[in-house]
Design a protein around this motif. Structure first.
Motif, PDB file in Angstrom:
ATOM      1  N   ASP A   4     -47.379 -45.758  37.839  1.00 27.62           N
ATOM      2  CA  ASP A   4     -48.317 -46.799  38.240  1.00 27.62           C
ATOM      3  C   ASP A   4     -48.409 -46.920  39.758  1.00 27.62           C
ATOM      4  O   ASP A   4     -49.475 -47.224  40.285  1.00 27.62           O
ATOM      5  N   ALA A   5     -47.295 -46.688  40.451  1.00 24.53           N
ATOM      6  CA  ALA A   5     -47.269 -46.815  41.904  1.00 24.53           C
ATOM      7  C   ALA A   5     -47.610 -45.502  42.604  1.00 24.53           C
ATOM      8  O   ALA A   5     -47.817 -45.479  43.815  1.00 24.53           O
ATOM      9  N   VAL A  24     -50.996 -52.009  50.523  1.00 24.78           N
ATOM     10  CA  VAL A  24     -49.824 -52.346  51.344  1.00 24.78           C
ATOM     11  C   VAL A  24     -49.350 -51.112  52.110  1.00 24.78           C
ATOM     12  O   VAL A  24     -48.175 -50.950  52.392  1.00 24.78           O
ATOM     13  N   MET A  25     -50.292 -50.240  52.441  1.00 25.00           N
ATOM     14  CA  MET A  25     -49.997 -49.019  53.209  1.00 25.00           C
ATOM     15  C   MET A  25     -48.924 -48.167  52.513  1.00 25.00           C
ATOM     16  O   MET A  25     -48.093 -47.544  53.143  1.00 25.00           O
ATOM     17  N   ASN A  26     -48.991 -48.176  51.169  1.00 32.39           N
ATOM     18  CA  ASN A  26     -48.082 -47.370  50.345  1.00 32.39           C
ATOM     19  C   ASN A  26     -46.611 -47.706  50.597  1.00 32.39           C
ATOM     20  O   ASN A  26     -45.744 -46.827  50.590  1.00 32.39           O
ATOM     21  N   ALA A  27     -46.333 -48.990  50.819  1.00 30.45           N
ATOM     22  CA  ALA A  27     -44.961 -49.437  51.034  1.00 30.45           C
ATOM     23  C   ALA A  27     -44.114 -49.159  49.790  1.00 30.45           C
ATOM     24  O   ALA A  27     -44.600 -49.204  48.655  1.00 30.45           O
ATOM     25  N   LEU A  28     -42.854 -48.897  50.037  1.00 30.53           N
ATOM     26  CA  LEU A  28     -41.932 -48.523  48.970  1.00 30.53           C
ATOM     27  C   LEU A  28     -41.313 -49.755  48.313  1.00 30.53           C
ATOM     28  O   LEU A  28     -40.670 -50.570  48.980  1.00 30.53           O
ATOM     29  N   ASN A  29     -41.502 -49.882  47.017  1.00 32.62           N
ATOM     30  CA  ASN A  29     -40.769 -50.885  46.258  1.00 32.62           C
ATOM     31  C   ASN A  29     -39.927 -50.181  45.201  1.00 32.62           C
ATOM     32  O   ASN A  29     -39.919 -48.955  45.107  1.00 32.62           O
ATOM     33  N   SER A  61     -45.623 -47.006  54.763  1.00 32.38           N
ATOM     34  CA  SER A  61     -45.194 -47.948  55.790  1.00 32.38           C
ATOM     35  C   SER A  61     -43.735 -48.345  55.677  1.00 32.38           C
ATOM     36  O   SER A  61     -43.261 -49.202  56.435  1.00 32.38           O
ATOM     37  N   GLY A  62     -43.002 -47.732  54.731  1.00 33.72           N
ATOM     38  CA  GLY A  62     -41.582 -48.019  54.597  1.00 33.72           C
ATOM     39  C   GLY A  62     -41.290 -49.038  53.515  1.00 33.72           C
ATOM     40  O   GLY A  62     -42.088 -49.246  52.600  1.00 33.72           O
ATOM     41  N   GLN A  63     -40.128 -49.666  53.609  1.00 40.05           N
ATOM     42  CA  GLN A  63     -39.710 -50.658  52.634  1.00 40.05           C
ATOM     43  C   GLN A  63     -40.725 -51.800  52.561  1.00 40.05           C
ATOM     44  O   GLN A  63     -41.175 -52.312  53.587  1.00 40.05           O
ATOM     45  N   ASP A  64     -41.072 -52.189  51.336  1.00 38.58           N
ATOM     46  CA  ASP A  64     -42.008 -53.291  51.135  1.00 38.58           C
ATOM     47  C   ASP A  64     -41.260 -54.607  51.317  1.00 38.58           C
ATOM     48  O   ASP A  64     -40.675 -55.142  50.369  1.00 38.58           O
ATOM     49  N   LEU A  65     -41.273 -55.143  52.518  1.00 42.59           N
ATOM     50  CA  LEU A  65     -40.559 -56.381  52.821  1.00 42.59           C
ATOM     51  C   LEU A  65     -41.243 -57.597  52.216  1.00 42.59           C
ATOM     52  O   LEU A  65     -40.650 -58.676  52.143  1.00 42.59           O
ATOM     53  N   GLY A  66     -42.476 -57.442  51.785  1.00 42.75           N
ATOM     54  CA  GLY A  66     -43.199 -58.549  51.171  1.00 42.75           C
ATOM     55  C   GLY A  66     -43.106 -58.571  49.659  1.00 42.75           C
ATOM     56  O   GLY A  66     -43.680 -59.444  49.010  1.00 42.75           O
TER      57      GLY A  66
END
Length: 258
Positions: A4-5, A24-29, A61-66
């Motif tokens: 899905d991601a 989210v600029m392909n942020a990693l979750n 964009s790295g870790q999804d801090l949001g």
């Protein structure tokens, strides 16, 4: 696993993994990390080259801090150990060549995810950013291992401490990546590179990776012994026989990856 991601496609022996959270600029979750881990492992079994790229204008964009699910129970050590390490090991241990096709911003863990591939090809408009010290952290996701090896300690230290953008052209000039490509030629170019590897001697490629990585810890004698061992293995492959015959017959080799 259902994806899905990310999206995952195998065509002509090329597995393409597209990070697919462009909002989210392909942020990693957590979900994306698990899907990348699974997809890279699958690509290593079912294809002859694995490519990672991003949807939209960014690579990652790295870790999804949001991400609320992550933020609620954020334990950085656990997250790195249980989620990042399996993903990075899947890329490192992949038996076929891996390519990062960096189509835009690659920041934080996203930059180091890109650098985990065997070959990094970026658009000239892309950039790499070790953003960690901007929020009081150190480079992770393998950054402290990849950066000194790919660009030297002096450049790696500056990149980590100053947390400044490194353009794709700078990254190319510094030896951090394989090449920076004009934006309008980027898609066709990385696909051509992937096709070249997918048609190559896969068993030899796997041993190239093994030998290159071992050289950092080996003495010269150790490395020469390893080369002899791996070359002996390559010499027993069907691809080696085909390569020699094709050379003598002055025709392109038809490698089968065995």
């Amino acid at each position: 696993m259902q994806y899905d991601a990310i999206t995952f496609d195998i065509t002509d022996d090329i597995a393409v993994i597209t990070l697919n959270r462009p909002d989210v600029m392909n942020a990693l979750n957590t979900q994306m990390r698990a899907e990348i881990t699974d997809a890279v492992s699958r690509g290593g079994r079912e294809a002859r080259v694995v490519v990672m790229t991003g949807a939209g204008k960014s690579f990652c964009s790295g870790q999804d801090l949001g991400d609320r699910a992550t933020a609620a129970n954020l334990d950085l050590e656990r997250t790195l150990r249980d989620e990042y390490v399996p993903m990075l090991r899947a890329i490192f241990d992949c038996p076929v060549p891996t390519i990062s096709a960096v189509n835009g911003a690659a920041a934080g863990a996203g930059a180091n995810l890109a650098l985990a591939a065997d070959v990094v090809i970026a658009t000239e408009s892309a950039f790499f950013l070790q953003a960690f010290t901007r929020i009081g952290l150190i480079p992770d996701a393998g950054g402290t291992w990849y950066l000194p090896r790919q660009m030297g300690l002096a450049k790696a230290m500056g990149a980590a401490l100053f947390a400044e953008k490194i353009t794709a052209r700078q990254a190319d000039d510094w030896g951090m990546i394989w090449e920076a490509v004009a934006d309008d030629a980027f898609d066709a170019h990385w696909r051509g590179r992937a096709a070249h590897l997918a048609k190559g001697p896969t068993a030899a490629f796997e041993r190239v990776k093994q030998a290159m990585r071992a050289s950092f810890d080996n003495t010269l004698d150790d490395q020469l012994a390893l080369e002899a061992k791996l070359q002996g293995q390559c010499g027993k492959t069907r691809d080696f026989k085909e390569g020699v015959v094709a050379f003598l017959q002055k025709r392109p080799a038809q490698y089968e990856g065995r």
